[in-house]
Design a protein around this motif. Structure first.
Motif, short mmCIF file in Angstrom:
data_model
loop_
_atom_site.label_atom_id
_atom_site.label_comp_id
_atom_site.label_asym_id
_atom_site.label_seq_id
_atom_site.Cartn_x
_atom_site.Cartn_y
_atom_site.Cartn_z
N PHE A 7 0.87 -1.18 0.00
CA PHE A 7 0.00 0.00 0.00
C PHE A 7 0.91 1.23 0.00
O PHE A 7 1.16 1.86 1.02
N ASP A 8 1.39 1.56 -1.19
CA ASP A 8 2.34 2.65 -1.34
C ASP A 8 1.61 3.93 -1.75
O ASP A 8 0.38 4.03 -1.64
N GLU A 9 2.37 4.92 -2.21
CA GLU A 9 1.78 6.20 -2.59
C GLU A 9 0.79 6.04 -3.74
O GLU A 9 -0.23 6.74 -3.80
N LYS A 10 1.08 5.13 -4.66
CA LYS A 10 0.15 4.90 -5.77
C LYS A 10 -1.17 4.33 -5.25
O LYS A 10 -2.25 4.69 -5.73
N ALA A 11 -1.08 3.43 -4.28
CA ALA A 11 -2.30 2.86 -3.70
C ALA A 11 -3.09 3.94 -2.97
O ALA A 11 -4.33 3.98 -3.04
N LYS A 12 -2.40 4.83 -2.26
CA LYS A 12 -3.08 5.93 -1.57
C LYS A 12 -3.79 6.83 -2.58
O LYS A 12 -4.93 7.25 -2.35
N GLN A 13 -3.13 7.10 -3.70
CA GLN A 13 -3.75 7.92 -4.73
C GLN A 13 -4.95 7.21 -5.33
O GLN A 13 -5.99 7.83 -5.60
N GLY A 14 -4.83 5.90 -5.53
CA GLY A 14 -5.94 5.13 -6.08
C GLY A 14 -7.15 5.15 -5.15
O GLY A 14 -8.29 5.31 -5.60
N LEU A 15 -6.91 4.98 -3.85
CA LEU A 15 -8.01 5.03 -2.88
C LEU A 15 -8.67 6.39 -2.89
O LEU A 15 -9.90 6.51 -2.85
N GLU A 16 -7.86 7.43 -2.98
CA GLU A 16 -8.38 8.80 -3.02
C GLU A 16 -9.29 9.00 -4.23
O GLU A 16 -10.38 9.58 -4.12
N LEU A 17 -8.87 8.52 -5.38
CA LEU A 17 -9.67 8.66 -6.60
C LEU A 17 -10.99 7.90 -6.48
O LEU A 17 -12.04 8.39 -6.88
N LEU A 18 -10.94 6.71 -5.93
CA LEU A 18 -12.14 5.89 -5.79
C LEU A 18 -13.14 6.53 -4.83
O LEU A 18 -14.35 6.48 -5.05
N LEU A 19 -12.64 7.13 -3.77
CA LEU A 19 -13.52 7.73 -2.77
C LEU A 19 -14.22 8.98 -3.28
O LEU A 19 -15.32 9.30 -2.83
N HIS A 20 -13.59 9.69 -4.22
CA HIS A 20 -14.12 10.99 -4.63
C HIS A 20 -14.72 11.01 -6.03
O HIS A 20 -15.06 12.09 -6.52
N HIS A 21 -14.83 9.87 -6.66
CA HIS A 21 -15.45 9.82 -7.98
C HIS A 21 -16.45 8.67 -8.02
O HIS A 21 -16.20 7.60 -7.45
N TYR A 22 -17.56 8.91 -8.71
CA TYR A 22 -18.57 7.86 -8.80
C TYR A 22 -17.98 6.63 -9.47
O TYR A 22 -18.18 5.51 -9.03
N TRP A 23 -17.26 6.87 -10.56
CA TRP A 23 -16.51 5.80 -11.21
C TRP A 23 -15.37 6.39 -12.02
O TRP A 23 -15.33 7.58 -12.30
N ILE A 24 -14.42 5.54 -12.37
CA ILE A 24 -13.28 5.93 -13.18
C ILE A 24 -13.47 5.30 -14.55
O ILE A 24 -13.48 4.07 -14.68
N LEU A 25 -13.64 6.13 -15.57
CA LEU A 25 -13.90 5.63 -16.92
C LEU A 25 -12.58 5.50 -17.68
O LEU A 25 -11.81 6.45 -17.78
N ARG A 26 -12.36 4.33 -18.20
CA ARG A 26 -11.10 4.05 -18.90
C ARG A 26 -10.89 4.99 -20.08
O ARG A 26 -9.76 5.45 -20.33
#
Length: 385
Positions: A7-26
């Motif tokens: 659970f590194d900085e990239k994982a922290k950033q990923g969690l942040e994105l998931l928490l603040h967006h309804y979904w992430i569209l490819r």
């Protein structure tokens, strides 16, 4: 250990994105999508363990199904203004279920289908301006969520002409907007049953999952009754919670006698934080400062709430106006006291700083955490402008 397992900085950033967006569209956010895919295992494990939530990874999108412990009024779709908006929106989702990906349809086709499915006591009548405005709001939200796209036409013209045509196209996302349920949706008779079905699948460490959801999905958590088990858990495990939250996110846990909340030192552009850039935030900070200056007058109850009548609240705002209005924005200087009160109370409800019924206004503990006032020489500054 591989990078994807940490659970590194990239994982922290990923969690942040998931928490603040309804979904992430490819297709729209390929870099975010790839980042989360690279840390999928560690994110899925942490989210399941702490929140008890599902992380859905699809070839076209990634979505964290965020289910609150208790639904709040501010959790709704902010562009919607009436119950009709939500009803039409749900009927539109049903309509899109029957469309293939990239299948095109006309606005008139949708309007006809909505009239047949609408569950309201009074039928939809597109000759009525209010009904057309409701549909316009719904179509805007469908577009914002990328559930449809415009091929030709402008929905804004439907405002004045019920015969206006627009050509739309269903997207691949339209059939994935609604979350899935363990039972047939028609079997649920009340919204509380939807929440209960979620907790049936999260009985292990339920208290911890409730606390994490409340802290991350709400502006703050208030101690309820004397035996508030969620707040009791926070008080008992405050050190462990603080360490875990700071290790896995950029947030800091703050715990007071009657409230707890998360803060961030460096808000991102997509964060919703208080105070905002709106002038009403300044007024709320002044209100908090004003109440702190008069502890005998504004005495909290056991839960930390200050109980006021509506007339007492208006009188307090009038006193603030007399003292600080030279620093207020032009819009608030020109509004009536009742209008200023309505704006302040609406914003305070949104941030869980107040609640109101027909008789009383309850200022909640979260409102007292931050306070502000103009510098002593602010009147000189406004006079020189």
């Amino acid at each position: 250990m591989e990078a994807g397992q940490l659970f590194d900085e990239k994982a922290k950033q990923g969690l942040e994105l998931l928490l603040h967006h309804y979904w992430i569209l490819r297709a729209k956010q390929p870099e975010w999508y790839q980042l989360i895919r690279e840390r999928e295992k560690v994110l899925r494990r942490y989210i399941s363990d702490k929140f008890g939530l599902r992380l859905i990874v699809h070839q076209y999108f990634i979505k964290l199904e965020k289910i609150p412990v208790e639904p709040e009024g501010w959790m709704g779709i902010q562009d919607f203004q009436e119950q009709m908006d939500y009803a039409i929106f749900c009927c539109a989702l049903s309509f899109l279920e029957g469309k293939a990906v990239e299948e095109q349809f006309l606005l008139s086709e949708l309007c006809q289908d909505l009239q047949g499915d609408y569950p309201g006591e009074l039928p939809l009548d597109w000759t009525l301006y209010t009904h057309r405005k409701s549909l316009i709001r719904v179509m805007k939200v469908l577009l914002d969520f990328q559930l449809i796209r415009v091929v030709d036409g402008d929905i804004a013209r439907f405002d004045h002409n019920e015969e206006q045509e627009v050509l739309y196209e269903a997207t691949v996302y339209s059939r994935y907007f609604m979350r899935t349920y363990p039972d047939d949706f028609s079997a649920y008779r009340h919204w509380e049953e939807l929440l209960e079905s979620d907790w049936k699948m999260n009985q292990e460490d339920e208290r911890r999952k409730r606390v994490y959801r409340k802290l991350f999905f709400s502006p703050g958590l208030q101690r309820g009754e004397q035996q508030d088990l969620d707040f009791h858990y926070i008080r008992n495990f405050r050190n462990r919670l603080s360490e875990d939250i700071e290790e896995h996110s950029d947030y800091t846990l703050h715990i007071y006698k009657n409230t707890a909340f998360l803060s961030t030192a460096e808000p991102r552009q997509y964060h919703k934080v208080f105070p905002t850039n709106q002038a009403v935030s300044d007024l709320i900070l002044q209100l908090s400062w004003y109440m702190h200056q008069q502890p005998e007058r504004f005495q909290p109850n056991e839960s930390g709430q200050v109980l006021l009548t509506k007339s007492e609240f208006e009188r307090m705002v009038e006193e603030l106006r007399q003292q600080f209005q030279q620093g207020w924005s032009k819009a608030f200087r020109e509004k009536s006291v009742s209008a200023v009160c309505a704006d302040m109370l609406g914003e305070m409800k949104y941030w869980m700083m107040a609640e109101a019924d027909e008789a009383f206004i309850r200022i909640r503990p979260l409102a007292g955490v931050l306070a502000g006032q103009y510098p002593k020489d602010f009147q000189e500054g406004t006079a020189n402008e």
